[in-house]
Motif scaffolding. Structure first.
Motif, PDB file in Angstrom:
ATOM      1  N   LEU A  12      -3.724   3.590   2.450  1.00  0.00           N
ATOM      2  CA  LEU A  12      -4.374   2.395   2.969  1.00  0.00           C
ATOM      3  C   LEU A  12      -5.238   1.741   1.898  1.00  0.00           C
ATOM      4  CD1 LEU A  12      -5.533   3.907   6.378  1.00  0.00           C
ATOM      5  CD2 LEU A  12      -3.393   2.712   5.887  1.00  0.00           C
ATOM      6  N   LEU A  13      -5.592   0.501   2.147  1.00  0.00           N
ATOM      7  CA  LEU A  13      -6.542  -0.185   1.293  1.00  0.00           C
ATOM      8  C   LEU A  13      -7.921  -0.077   1.924  1.00  0.00           C
ATOM      9  CD1 LEU A  13      -6.868  -2.108  -1.245  1.00  0.00           C
ATOM     10  CD2 LEU A  13      -7.037  -3.943   0.456  1.00  0.00           C
ATOM     11  N   ALA A  14      -8.876   0.445   1.171  1.00  0.00           N
ATOM     12  CA  ALA A  14     -10.252   0.535   1.645  1.00  0.00           C
ATOM     13  C   ALA A  14     -11.072  -0.575   0.985  1.00  0.00           C
ATOM     14  CB  ALA A  14     -10.854   1.896   1.307  1.00  0.00           C
ATOM     15  N   VAL A  15     -11.868  -1.277   1.800  1.00  0.00           N
ATOM     16  CA  VAL A  15     -12.733  -2.345   1.284  1.00  0.00           C
ATOM     17  C   VAL A  15     -14.137  -2.123   1.825  1.00  0.00           C
ATOM     18  CG1 VAL A  15     -10.795  -3.961   1.194  1.00  0.00           C
ATOM     19  CG2 VAL A  15     -12.312  -3.956   3.188  1.00  0.00           C
ATOM     20  N   PRO A  16     -15.175  -2.558   1.107  1.00  0.00           N
ATOM     21  CA  PRO A  16     -16.538  -2.388   1.597  1.00  0.00           C
ATOM     22  C   PRO A  16     -16.782  -3.214   2.865  1.00  0.00           C
ATOM     23  CG  PRO A  16     -16.508  -2.934  -0.754  1.00  0.00           C
ATOM     24  CD  PRO A  16     -15.130  -3.182  -0.235  1.00  0.00           C
TER      25      PRO A  16
ATOM     26  N   GLU B 251      -6.165  -6.791   9.443  1.00  0.00           N
ATOM     27  CA  GLU B 251      -5.558  -5.487   9.690  1.00  0.00           C
ATOM     28  C   GLU B 251      -4.561  -5.122   8.600  1.00  0.00           C
ATOM     29  OE1 GLU B 251      -3.819  -5.232  13.532  1.00  0.00           O
ATOM     30  OE2 GLU B 251      -5.726  -5.506  14.610  1.00  0.00           O
ATOM     31  N   ARG B 252      -3.949  -6.131   7.980  1.00  0.00           N
ATOM     32  CA  ARG B 252      -2.925  -5.891   6.972  1.00  0.00           C
ATOM     33  C   ARG B 252      -3.129  -6.835   5.802  1.00  0.00           C
ATOM     34  NH1 ARG B 252       0.705  -2.780   9.736  1.00  0.00           N
ATOM     35  NH2 ARG B 252       1.984  -2.619   7.863  1.00  0.00           N
ATOM     36  N   VAL B 253      -2.725  -6.400   4.623  1.00  0.00           N
ATOM     37  CA  VAL B 253      -2.783  -7.246   3.434  1.00  0.00           C
ATOM     38  C   VAL B 253      -1.520  -7.052   2.602  1.00  0.00           C
ATOM     39  CG1 VAL B 253      -5.297  -7.279   3.242  1.00  0.00           C
ATOM     40  CG2 VAL B 253      -3.996  -5.439   2.136  1.00  0.00           C
ATOM     41  N   ARG B 254      -1.251  -8.048   1.763  1.00  0.00           N
ATOM     42  CA  ARG B 254      -0.196  -7.928   0.761  1.00  0.00           C
ATOM     43  C   ARG B 254      -0.844  -7.675  -0.596  1.00  0.00           C
ATOM     44  NH1 ARG B 254       2.179 -13.414   0.522  1.00  0.00           N
ATOM     45  NH2 ARG B 254      -0.046 -13.882   0.739  1.00  0.00           N
ATOM     46  N   ILE B 255      -0.085  -7.153  -1.521  1.00  0.00           N
ATOM     47  CA  ILE B 255      -0.625  -6.939  -2.861  1.00  0.00           C
ATOM     48  C   ILE B 255      -1.061  -8.272  -3.467  1.00  0.00           C
ATOM     49  CG2 ILE B 255      -0.096  -6.127  -5.192  1.00  0.00           C
ATOM     50  CD1 ILE B 255      -0.453  -3.898  -3.188  1.00  0.00           C
TER      51      ILE B 255
ATOM     52  N   LEU C 153      -7.385  -0.988   5.738  1.00  0.00           N
ATOM     53  CA  LEU C 153      -6.329  -1.946   6.035  1.00  0.00           C
ATOM     54  C   LEU C 153      -4.978  -1.376   5.622  1.00  0.00           C
ATOM     55  CD1 LEU C 153      -9.027  -3.547   4.929  1.00  0.00           C
ATOM     56  CD2 LEU C 153      -7.562  -5.535   5.120  1.00  0.00           C
ATOM     57  N   HIS C 154      -3.947  -1.743   6.381  1.00  0.00           N
ATOM     58  CA  HIS C 154      -2.590  -1.356   5.997  1.00  0.00           C
ATOM     59  C   HIS C 154      -2.082  -2.310   4.922  1.00  0.00           C
ATOM     60  CE1 HIS C 154      -1.727   1.776   8.984  1.00  0.00           C
ATOM     61  NE2 HIS C 154      -2.536   1.098   9.766  1.00  0.00           N
ATOM     62  N   VAL C 155      -1.267  -1.793   4.036  1.00  0.00           N
ATOM     63  CA  VAL C 155      -0.739  -2.562   2.914  1.00  0.00           C
ATOM     64  C   VAL C 155       0.741  -2.851   3.163  1.00  0.00           C
ATOM     65  CG1 VAL C 155      -0.353  -2.638   0.425  1.00  0.00           C
ATOM     66  CG2 VAL C 155      -2.369  -1.470   1.338  1.00  0.00           C
ATOM     67  N   ASP C 156       1.101  -4.128   3.182  1.00  0.00           N
ATOM     68  CA  ASP C 156       2.498  -4.515   3.351  1.00  0.00           C
ATOM     69  C   ASP C 156       3.194  -4.448   1.992  1.00  0.00           C
ATOM     70  OD1 ASP C 156       2.485  -4.986   6.101  1.00  0.00           O
ATOM     71  OD2 ASP C 156       1.672  -7.003   5.833  1.00  0.00           O
ATOM     72  N   ALA C 157       3.596  -3.268   1.624  1.00  0.00           N
ATOM     73  CA  ALA C 157       4.302  -3.049   0.361  1.00  0.00           C
ATOM     74  C   ALA C 157       5.176  -1.815   0.532  1.00  0.00           C
ATOM     75  CB  ALA C 157       3.324  -2.849  -0.785  1.00  0.00           C
ATOM     76  N   PRO C 158       6.399  -1.878   0.042  1.00  0.00           N
ATOM     77  CA  PRO C 158       7.263  -0.695   0.142  1.00  0.00           C
ATOM     78  C   PRO C 158       6.711   0.464  -0.682  1.00  0.00           C
ATOM     79  CG  PRO C 158       8.229  -2.345  -1.307  1.00  0.00           C
ATOM     80  CD  PRO C 158       7.041  -2.991  -0.677  1.00  0.00           C
ATOM     81  N   ASP C 159       6.934   1.646  -0.189  1.00  0.00           N
ATOM     82  CA  ASP C 159       6.561   2.853  -0.928  1.00  0.00           C
ATOM     83  C   ASP C 159       5.056   3.021  -1.091  1.00  0.00           C
ATOM     84  OD1 ASP C 159       7.301   5.231  -2.214  1.00  0.00           O
ATOM     85  OD2 ASP C 159       7.092   4.331  -4.196  1.00  0.00           O
ATOM     86  N   CYS C 160       4.257   2.397  -0.199  1.00  0.00           N
ATOM     87  CA  CYS C 160       2.810   2.589  -0.282  1.00  0.00           C
ATOM     88  C   CYS C 160       2.435   3.805   0.557  1.00  0.00           C
ATOM     89  CB  CYS C 160       2.063   1.344   0.187  1.00  0.00           C
ATOM     90  SG  CYS C 160       0.283   1.408  -0.174  1.00  0.00           S
ATOM     91  N   HIS C 161       2.788   4.954   0.053  1.00  0.00           N
ATOM     92  CA  HIS C 161       2.511   6.197   0.755  1.00  0.00           C
ATOM     93  C   HIS C 161       2.284   7.320  -0.257  1.00  0.00           C
ATOM     94  CE1 HIS C 161       6.997   6.391   0.282  1.00  0.00           C
ATOM     95  NE2 HIS C 161       6.666   7.599  -0.131  1.00  0.00           N
ATOM     96  N   ARG C 162       1.843   8.441   0.255  1.00  0.00           N
ATOM     97  CA  ARG C 162       1.629   9.629  -0.576  1.00  0.00           C
ATOM     98  C   ARG C 162       2.370  10.803   0.046  1.00  0.00           C
ATOM     99  NH1 ARG C 162      -3.361  13.838  -1.217  1.00  0.00           N
ATOM    100  NH2 ARG C 162      -3.513  13.528   1.021  1.00  0.00           N
ATOM    101  N   THR C 163       3.009  11.589  -0.790  1.00  0.00           N
ATOM    102  CA  THR C 163       3.619  12.845  -0.359  1.00  0.00           C
ATOM    103  C   THR C 163       2.919  13.975  -1.105  1.00  0.00           C
ATOM    104  OG1 THR C 163       5.761  11.786   0.023  1.00  0.00           O
ATOM    105  CG2 THR C 163       5.732  14.191  -0.195  1.00  0.00           C
ATOM    106  N   LEU C 164       2.276  14.842  -0.338  1.00  0.00           N
ATOM    107  CA  LEU C 164       1.601  16.003  -0.927  1.00  0.00           C
ATOM    108  C   LEU C 164       2.551  17.190  -0.887  1.00  0.00           C
ATOM    109  CD1 LEU C 164      -1.026  17.310  -2.026  1.00  0.00           C
ATOM    110  CD2 LEU C 164      -1.594  17.871   0.349  1.00  0.00           C
ATOM    111  N   ASN C 165       2.862  17.717  -2.066  1.00  0.00           N
ATOM    112  CA  ASN C 165       3.784  18.849  -2.180  1.00  0.00           C
ATOM    113  C   ASN C 165       3.086  20.072  -2.735  1.00  0.00           C
ATOM    114  OD1 ASN C 165       6.358  17.757  -1.333  1.00  0.00           O
ATOM    115  ND2 ASN C 165       6.351  16.539  -3.202  1.00  0.00           N
ATOM    116  N   LEU C 166       3.548  21.215  -2.306  1.00  0.00           N
ATOM    117  CA  LEU C 166       3.159  22.478  -2.925  1.00  0.00           C
ATOM    118  C   LEU C 166       4.225  22.807  -3.958  1.00  0.00           C
ATOM    119  CD1 LEU C 166       0.912  24.609  -2.520  1.00  0.00           C
ATOM    120  CD2 LEU C 166       2.537  25.899  -1.142  1.00  0.00           C
ATOM    121  N   VAL C 167       3.824  23.131  -5.185  1.00  0.00           N
ATOM    122  CA  VAL C 167       4.771  23.332  -6.284  1.00  0.00           C
ATOM    123  C   VAL C 167       4.538  24.697  -6.919  1.00  0.00           C
ATOM    124  CG1 VAL C 167       5.735  22.320  -8.388  1.00  0.00           C
ATOM    125  CG2 VAL C 167       4.599  20.844  -6.718  1.00  0.00           C
ATOM    126  N   TRP C 168       5.634  25.380  -7.257  1.00  0.00           N
ATOM    127  CA  TRP C 168       5.538  26.679  -7.928  1.00  0.00           C
ATOM    128  C   TRP C 168       6.757  26.859  -8.829  1.00  0.00           C
ATOM    129  CZ3 TRP C 168       7.088  25.830  -3.001  1.00  0.00           C
ATOM    130  CH2 TRP C 168       8.324  26.344  -2.606  1.00  0.00           C
TER     131      TRP C 168
END
Length: 298
Positions: A163-167, A176-180, A252-267
């Motif tokens: 998400l986009l955080a603003v003061p 509620e939503r913004v574009r880049i 705010l939600h961001v109207d942009a593709p791939d605006c997400h995070r994937t948290l992985n455990l790696v070994w």
């Protein structure tokens, strides 16, 4: 030569810097320098080229390091196997993450359930984590971006919106939503290159044909929300943070593709994974599965 000399050589070879290696090993620099000199005398060849006041691993040293890494990794695996044979209460696990705030909750609950397990934590960039895994310094990494290496395995823990955080009071706070494109010229709070928020921001702005105005860059991704709340700018924050922090601001939600995070455990697939590390892996998967289903988490 002895085992301690090999540990010293490994540290100096990775750093190519005596004072940094001495600080890491917590030994005096002259003692470390003498140990390396004795090792080279025993082997009959120089392992480093002396360049000014610095060191550079030469071809003899590079070849020797590959053997030393394998030998010490085998000894470390043997130690972990013995600890496993003695039971989980005598186990240990070393973990790295881009921000230790990601681990606070899971480590607290894991230690409550397994008080005898010794846990060592590192805060590292993606490149540092990949190097730590290959060197055997850590067993597990919590990574929010891919780590390079065909010998690495991953387990997805969390997939979420960013998400986009603003003061409070910001011109975008009522939306509620913004574009880049709406963020052009805005002071942007992020991390230095190598951490996932910076990599994501760079990618999103480039796709929109814009150049971001980075006005605050840190080495602590977990501090981004607090810096935004202090009014230093706007920035990208994972949705998960809404449920684990109390940041003053608007999300705010961001109207942009791939605006997400994937948290992985790696070994490492080719390294011994201790019972303690396996148990923490399973515990973390269950922890994030439960916490992301709780109200107000996303």
């Amino acid at each position: 030569m002895d085992l301690l000399q090999l540990r010293y050589f490994q540290a100096v070879a990775r750093r190519e810097h005596l004072s940094q290696a001495a600080a890491e090993l917590r030994v005096a620099q002259p003692s470390l320098s003498r140990a390396i000199a004795r090792l080279e005398a025993d082997l009959g060849v120089p392992l480093f080229d002396r360049v000014g006041r610095g060191l550079r691993l030469n071809r003899f040293g590079a070849g020797y390091l590959r053997r030393v890494d394998r030998a010490l990794a085998e000894l470390d695996d043997a130690r972990r196997e013995l600890a496993d044979a003695a039971g989980l209460d005598h186990g240990s696990v070393s973990v790295a993450a881009e921000t230790l705030l990601t681990l606070t909750g899971v480590v607290t609950e894991f230690r409550a359930a397994h008080a005898g397990v010794d846990i060592r934590l590192y805060q590292s960039s993606a490149t540092e984590m990949a190097n730590q895994l290959r060197a055997g310094e850590v067993d597990l990494c919590f990574a929010s971006q891919p780590l390079p290496g065909a010998d690495l395995r991953t387990r997805e823990l969390l997939h979420e919106d960013v998400l986009l955080a603003v003061p409070v009071g910001h011109r975008l706070a009522g939306r509620e939503r913004v574009r880049i494109a709406d963020l052009a010229g805005e002071p942007f709070v992020t991390t230095r290159p190598g951490y996932w928020p910076r990599e994501l921001a760079d990618r999103l702005f480039a796709a929109a044909g814009l150049r971001p105005e980075y006005t605050c860059e840190s080495d602590e991704p977990g501090a981004t929300g607090d810096l935004i709340g202090a009014g230093l700018g706007i920035g990208l924050v994972p949705a998960y943070s809404r449920g684990v922090t109390h940041i003053p601001g608007v999300w705010l939600h961001v109207d942009a593709p791939d605006c997400h995070r994937t948290l992985n455990l790696v070994w490492r697939a080719d390294a011994y994974l201790s019972v303690a590390a396996q148990r923490l892996s399973d515990f973390a998967a269950e922890y994030f599965s439960v916490t992301t289903r709780l109200p107000n988490r996303i």
